[in-house]
Design a protein around this motif. Structure first.
Motif, short mmCIF file in Angstrom:
data_model
loop_
_atom_site.label_atom_id
_atom_site.label_comp_id
_atom_site.label_asym_id
_atom_site.label_seq_id
_atom_site.Cartn_x
_atom_site.Cartn_y
_atom_site.Cartn_z
N SER B 65 0.82 -1.20 0.00
CA SER B 65 0.00 0.00 0.00
C SER B 65 0.86 1.26 0.00
CB SER B 65 -0.92 -0.01 1.22
OG SER B 65 -1.43 1.29 1.46
N PHE B 66 0.72 2.05 -1.06
CA PHE B 66 1.48 3.30 -1.15
C PHE B 66 1.01 4.27 -0.07
CE2 PHE B 66 2.40 7.57 -2.85
CZ PHE B 66 3.76 7.43 -3.11
N LYS B 67 -0.29 4.26 0.18
CA LYS B 67 -0.86 5.12 1.22
C LYS B 67 -0.21 4.82 2.58
CE LYS B 67 -5.40 4.94 2.85
NZ LYS B 67 -6.84 5.19 2.63
N ALA B 68 -0.12 3.53 2.91
CA ALA B 68 0.49 3.14 4.19
C ALA B 68 1.96 3.55 4.24
CB ALA B 68 0.35 1.63 4.41
N TRP B 69 2.64 3.35 3.13
CA TRP B 69 4.07 3.71 3.06
C TRP B 69 4.25 5.21 3.29
CZ3 TRP B 69 6.97 6.64 -0.59
CH2 TRP B 69 8.36 6.49 -0.49
N LEU B 70 3.41 5.99 2.63
CA LEU B 70 3.49 7.45 2.76
C LEU B 70 3.13 7.90 4.18
CD1 LEU B 70 3.90 10.14 1.26
CD2 LEU B 70 1.45 10.12 0.76
N LEU B 71 2.08 7.29 4.73
CA LEU B 71 1.65 7.69 6.08
C LEU B 71 2.69 7.29 7.13
CD1 LEU B 71 -2.20 7.02 5.99
CD2 LEU B 71 -0.98 9.21 5.84
N ARG B 72 3.44 6.24 6.83
CA ARG B 72 4.53 5.85 7.72
C ARG B 72 5.57 6.98 7.79
NH1 ARG B 72 7.92 1.38 9.19
NH2 ARG B 72 8.89 2.23 11.06
N ILE B 73 5.85 7.56 6.64
CA ILE B 73 6.80 8.69 6.60
C ILE B 73 6.21 9.88 7.37
CG2 ILE B 73 7.89 10.38 5.04
CD1 ILE B 73 8.12 8.14 2.96
N VAL B 74 4.92 10.10 7.21
CA VAL B 74 4.25 11.20 7.93
C VAL B 74 4.34 10.98 9.44
CG1 VAL B 74 2.06 12.39 8.35
CG2 VAL B 74 2.67 11.70 6.02
N THR B 75 3.98 9.79 9.91
CA THR B 75 4.01 9.55 11.36
C THR B 75 5.44 9.66 11.89
OG1 THR B 75 4.08 7.14 11.07
CG2 THR B 75 1.93 8.11 11.38
N ASN B 76 6.41 9.16 11.12
CA ASN B 76 7.81 9.28 11.56
C ASN B 76 8.23 10.74 11.67
OD1 ASN B 76 8.48 6.64 12.00
ND2 ASN B 76 9.25 6.28 9.93
N ASN B 77 7.84 11.54 10.70
CA ASN B 77 8.17 12.97 10.75
C ASN B 77 7.53 13.64 11.96
OD1 ASN B 77 9.96 13.81 8.71
ND2 ASN B 77 8.37 13.51 7.17
N CYS B 78 6.30 13.26 12.23
CA CYS B 78 5.60 13.82 13.40
C CYS B 78 6.31 13.42 14.69
CB CYS B 78 4.15 13.36 13.43
SG CYS B 78 3.15 14.08 12.12
N TYR B 79 6.71 12.15 14.77
CA TYR B 79 7.42 11.68 15.97
C TYR B 79 8.69 12.49 16.18
CZ TYR B 79 4.55 7.41 16.13
OH TYR B 79 3.53 6.52 16.21
N ASP B 80 9.45 12.67 15.09
CA ASP B 80 10.70 13.42 15.18
C ASP B 80 10.45 14.83 15.69
OD1 ASP B 80 12.04 11.23 14.29
OD2 ASP B 80 12.32 11.96 12.24
N GLU B 81 9.44 15.46 15.09
CA GLU B 81 9.14 16.84 15.45
C GLU B 81 8.67 16.93 16.91
OE1 GLU B 81 9.83 19.52 13.98
OE2 GLU B 81 8.77 20.83 15.39
N LEU B 82 7.85 15.99 17.33
CA LEU B 82 7.35 16.02 18.71
C LEU B 82 8.49 15.75 19.70
CD1 LEU B 82 3.91 14.25 18.26
CD2 LEU B 82 4.28 16.60 19.02
N ARG B 83 9.42 14.90 19.30
CA ARG B 83 10.57 14.62 20.16
C ARG B 83 11.39 15.89 20.35
NH1 ARG B 83 12.63 10.07 17.31
NH2 ARG B 83 10.72 8.96 17.76
#
Ligand SMILES: [Zn+2]
Lengths: 86, 202
Positions: B65-83
């Motif tokens: 799923s391209f959507k899942a792959w892309l959202l994985r990048i989104v959640t990772n970016n959010c985690y980094d930013e929140l950290r």
């Protein structure tokens, strides 16, 4: 009897999330539904969880990507504006 | 949209193909970032960074799923930013009220930008839900946003969150439990059938 009943309630409550998300095995669904019909306690837990999920879902109104962010995004990718209609 | 063909073209360097993919998924990517970050400004940055990294990492995409792959990048970016932001302490949003007490003029619900019409009960309830979701720890908030707010199935949510399905299930159950408890603090805003549980328990 009591012990059996208790186990059923625990199983039921553990499976409620998957059931409400349509992710529970169909065979287990039938068992769970039968239990829900006969058990008032689990039925209350079921109703409350269902309502909670509905409330969370109601928070899901789409927020459109702001136009300026979109422009910056496309610009940063080196892409021009293109037609958004499918 | 012929997604596999577009991905193939994008991999071969076709910018228009990648552009089409971006346009197709920009709203869900932005929404996920918005709900996880809890504020528009931060979501802007996270969404933008996500598409840039998606473009850079496209060659790492291995099907599925391209959507899942892309959202994985989104959640990772959010985690980094929140950290990065974690150094700044955040005030608790949930007031500690004795059971059943009604708070007049709830200051913690007030949205400075809201117009008078928006201060309807519906708007207050929405604000309450949003606050309860925002109060969740990020890993719980992420699965709740992916499954309940964005409507992903368990498999896609698991890929997007980068966690096994079993973990997604247990986090989702915990997240919903916590939102449920949190919403009990907003008693007077809840629809009547939602209050039923406590009445029965008394
Ligand atoms: Zn039961």
């Amino acid at each position: 009897m009591n012990h059996q009943h208790h186990t059923n309630c625990q199983d039921t409550i553990q499976q409620l999330n998957a059931y409400l998300d349509d992710e529970l095995d169909p065979q287990l669904c039938a068992q769970l539904e039968a239990h829900l019909e006969s058990c008032t306690d689990c039925h209350i837990v079921y109703n409350t969880l269902k309502k909670t999920i509905q409330l969370c879902q109601s928070d899901g109104e789409e927020v459109a990507l702001p136009a300026d962010v979109r422009q910056r995004l496309l610009a940063s990718l080196g892409l021009g504006e293109v037609d958004d209609t499918e | 949209m012929d997604e596999p063909a577009l991905i193939q073209d994008a991999l071969e360097g076709d910018l228009n193909a990648f552009n089409t993919l971006v346009l197709h998924y920009q709203d869900i990517a932005y929404n996920v970032a918005y709900r996880i970050m809890g504020e528009p400004g931060a979501a802007d940055d996270a969404a933008q960074e996500s598409f840039i990294s998606a473009y850079q990492k496209l060659h790492q995409y291995r099907g599925g799923s391209f959507k899942a792959w892309l959202l994985r990048i989104v959640t990772n970016n959010c985690y980094d930013e929140l950290r990065r932001r974690q150094r700044q302490p955040v005030l608790p949003l949930k007031p500690d009220l004795p059971d059943g007490e009604i708070l007049e003029d709830p200051y913690w619900l007030e949205d400075e930008d809201a117009t008078p019409e928006e201060h309807s009960e519906q708007a207050e309830l929405h604000a309450a839900i949003q606050k309860c979701i925002n109060e969740l720890e990020i890993k719980f908030r992420t699965v709740l946003v992916l499954v309940d707010v964005e409507g992903l199935d368990y498999q896609t949510a698991a890929e997007a969150a980068g966690a096994p399905i079993g973990t997604v299930k247990s986090r989702l159950a915990r997240a919903r439990e916590r939102v449920q408890d949190c919403l009990q603090g907003f008693w007077e805003l809840l629809p009547e059938n939602f209050r039923h549980r406590d009445e029965k328990m008394i």
